[in-house]
Design a protein around this motif. Sequence first.
Motif, short mmCIF file in Angstrom:
data_model
loop_
_atom_site.label_atom_id
_atom_site.label_comp_id
_atom_site.label_asym_id
_atom_site.label_seq_id
_atom_site.Cartn_x
_atom_site.Cartn_y
_atom_site.Cartn_z
N VAL A 296 -0.01 10.42 -8.17
CA VAL A 296 -0.93 10.57 -7.04
C VAL A 296 -2.32 10.08 -7.42
O VAL A 296 -2.97 9.36 -6.64
CB VAL A 296 -0.96 12.04 -6.55
CG1 VAL A 296 -2.10 12.27 -5.56
CG2 VAL A 296 0.37 12.41 -5.92
N GLU A 297 -2.79 10.42 -8.61
CA GLU A 297 -4.11 9.96 -9.05
C GLU A 297 -4.16 8.44 -9.15
O GLU A 297 -5.13 7.81 -8.73
CB GLU A 297 -4.47 10.60 -10.39
CG GLU A 297 -4.77 12.09 -10.26
CD GLU A 297 -4.94 12.79 -11.59
OE1 GLU A 297 -4.76 12.15 -12.66
OE2 GLU A 297 -5.25 14.00 -11.56
N ARG B 138 -4.14 6.96 -5.56
CA ARG B 138 -5.48 7.07 -4.94
C ARG B 138 -6.42 6.00 -5.47
O ARG B 138 -7.15 5.37 -4.71
CB ARG B 138 -6.07 8.45 -5.21
CG ARG B 138 -5.48 9.53 -4.35
CD ARG B 138 -6.15 10.86 -4.61
NE ARG B 138 -5.55 11.90 -3.79
CZ ARG B 138 -5.50 13.16 -4.11
NH1 ARG B 138 -6.03 13.59 -5.26
NH2 ARG B 138 -4.94 14.04 -3.31
N ASP C 49 0.78 -1.24 0.00
CA ASP C 49 0.00 0.00 0.00
C ASP C 49 0.81 1.29 0.00
O ASP C 49 0.26 2.36 0.23
CB ASP C 49 -0.97 0.00 1.18
CG ASP C 49 -0.26 -0.03 2.52
OD1 ASP C 49 0.96 -0.26 2.55
OD2 ASP C 49 -0.93 0.19 3.54
N HIS D 194 -5.64 2.78 -3.93
CA HIS D 194 -5.66 2.83 -2.46
C HIS D 194 -4.27 2.67 -1.86
O HIS D 194 -4.05 1.91 -0.93
CB HIS D 194 -6.63 1.78 -1.89
CG HIS D 194 -8.00 1.88 -2.48
ND1 HIS D 194 -8.85 2.92 -2.19
CD2 HIS D 194 -8.64 1.10 -3.37
CE1 HIS D 194 -9.97 2.77 -2.87
NE2 HIS D 194 -9.86 1.68 -3.60
N LYS D 195 -3.32 3.42 -2.43
CA LYS D 195 -1.93 3.39 -1.96
C LYS D 195 -1.56 4.75 -1.40
O LYS D 195 -2.11 5.77 -1.80
CB LYS D 195 -0.98 3.02 -3.10
CG LYS D 195 -1.23 1.63 -3.66
CD LYS D 195 -0.26 1.31 -4.76
CE LYS D 195 -0.53 -0.02 -5.42
NZ LYS D 195 -0.36 -1.16 -4.56
N HIS D 196 -0.63 4.77 -0.47
CA HIS D 196 -0.09 6.01 0.08
C HIS D 196 1.16 6.37 -0.71
O HIS D 196 1.87 5.49 -1.19
CB HIS D 196 0.28 5.83 1.56
CG HIS D 196 -0.89 5.47 2.41
ND1 HIS D 196 -1.83 6.38 2.81
CD2 HIS D 196 -1.27 4.28 2.93
CE1 HIS D 196 -2.74 5.78 3.54
NE2 HIS D 196 -2.43 4.50 3.63
#
Length: 86
Positions: A64-65, A68, A37, A71-73
């Motif tokens: 970043v998109e 998201r 993640d 579901h990763k940081h």
Amino acid sequence: MSQHAITRESDGHKGAFVIDRAGARLATMTYTTAGDDVIIIDHTEVSDTLRGTGAGKALVTAAVEWARAEHKHVMPLCPFAKAIFD
């Protein structure tokens, strides 16, 4: 900001978001996955041809998109990416 066609490449725990034009790589933002993640942005490089066009920011935004949606940081270790986050 100009529109940039960005693609994602993945090879195991490493990957990149890239901008290629006419067979030439003009910009690259590389990342490594940590666990299931987290992605770590470790390097961003933009050719002189694209400097000042927003290409680097577009690469970080694409990462970043994608993170998201998956579901990763995101951990921006690359100084450029960190500046965008800040």
